[in-house]
Design an enzyme around this catalytic site. Structure first.
Site, PDB file in Angstrom:
ATOM      1  N   GLY A  72       3.191  -3.067  -0.825  1.00  0.00           N
ATOM      2  CA  GLY A  72       2.799  -1.731  -0.361  1.00  0.00           C
ATOM      3  C   GLY A  72       3.866  -1.091   0.509  1.00  0.00           C
ATOM      4  CB  CYS A  73       5.781  -2.365   3.387  1.00  0.00           C
ATOM      5  SG  CYS A  73       4.331  -2.733   4.412  1.00  0.00           S
ATOM      6  CB  THR A  74       8.553  -2.612  -1.256  1.00  0.00           C
ATOM      7  OG1 THR A  74       8.833  -3.782  -0.467  1.00  0.00           O
ATOM      8  CG2 THR A  74       9.735  -2.305  -2.149  1.00  0.00           C
TER       9      THR A  74
END
Length: 181
Positions: A72-74
């Protein structure tokens, strides 16, 4: 039998008293719309200190995220990276914040081709000031929250629990709306 009951009661009391303290970092209030954005100085992936007040006169997208190099952060970082020219055209900068280290941010930026600033909030102080810290005692991480800060340094919009897949376009739409005023 009495020893087991006593031990059980002691464990329950410890849980009741300690667990709320361990997660207390997750209860801090986020700054409200119209309030001054809490100032900070944090190191970036380039090891240079970044101060919020240095961006006065520009819009700032301050986004908190849990962990470098997670799906998700990527995805969220890729979307912010892909939209960098759109942010520049709107006189806005993007600053990402997590409790990861400077070295972790360096690796994340190199691997994913990110050229905006990721800030290392190792002690969670800034994340906490923005109501974006989850503190489970042994593990701390930033909640996926964002703050749109206007050129005068005031919080113009807050986002909590954002969808990383569409957050950048959501922020760009808000910037367009606010800059028309």
């Amino acid at each position: 039998m009495l020893l087991r009951i006593t031990l059980f009661v002691v464990v329950v009391v410890i849980i009741v008293l300690l667990v709320p303290r361990l997660i207390s970092g997750s209860r801090a209030a986020a700054p409200g719309v119209g309030s001054a954005a809490p100032d900070f100085t944090l190191p970036s992936q380039e090891s240079a200190s970044v101060r919020l007040k240095d961006f006065r006169g520009s819009w700032v997208v301050l986004y908190f995220y849990p962990k470098d190099q997670t799906p998700g952060c990527t995805r969220e970082a890729h979307n912010f990276q892909a939209d960098q020219s759109k942010y520049s055209a709107r006189h806005a900068v993007v600053l990402g914040v997590s409790v990861d280290s400077v070295d972790s941010h360096k690796k994340f930026c190199a691997k994913e081709g990110l050229n905006f600033k990721l800030l290392a909030d190792r002690d969670g102080e800034v994340s906490g000031a923005y109501g974006s810290l989850t503190n489970l005692g042994v593990v701390k991480f930033a909640k996926r929250n964002s703050f749109l800060i206007d050129p005068s340094g005031k919080v113009a919009k807050t986002y909590t629990g954002v969808d990383p897949a569409r957050h950048s376009e959501e922020v760009l739409a808000a910037l367009d709306q606010m800059q028309k005023r």
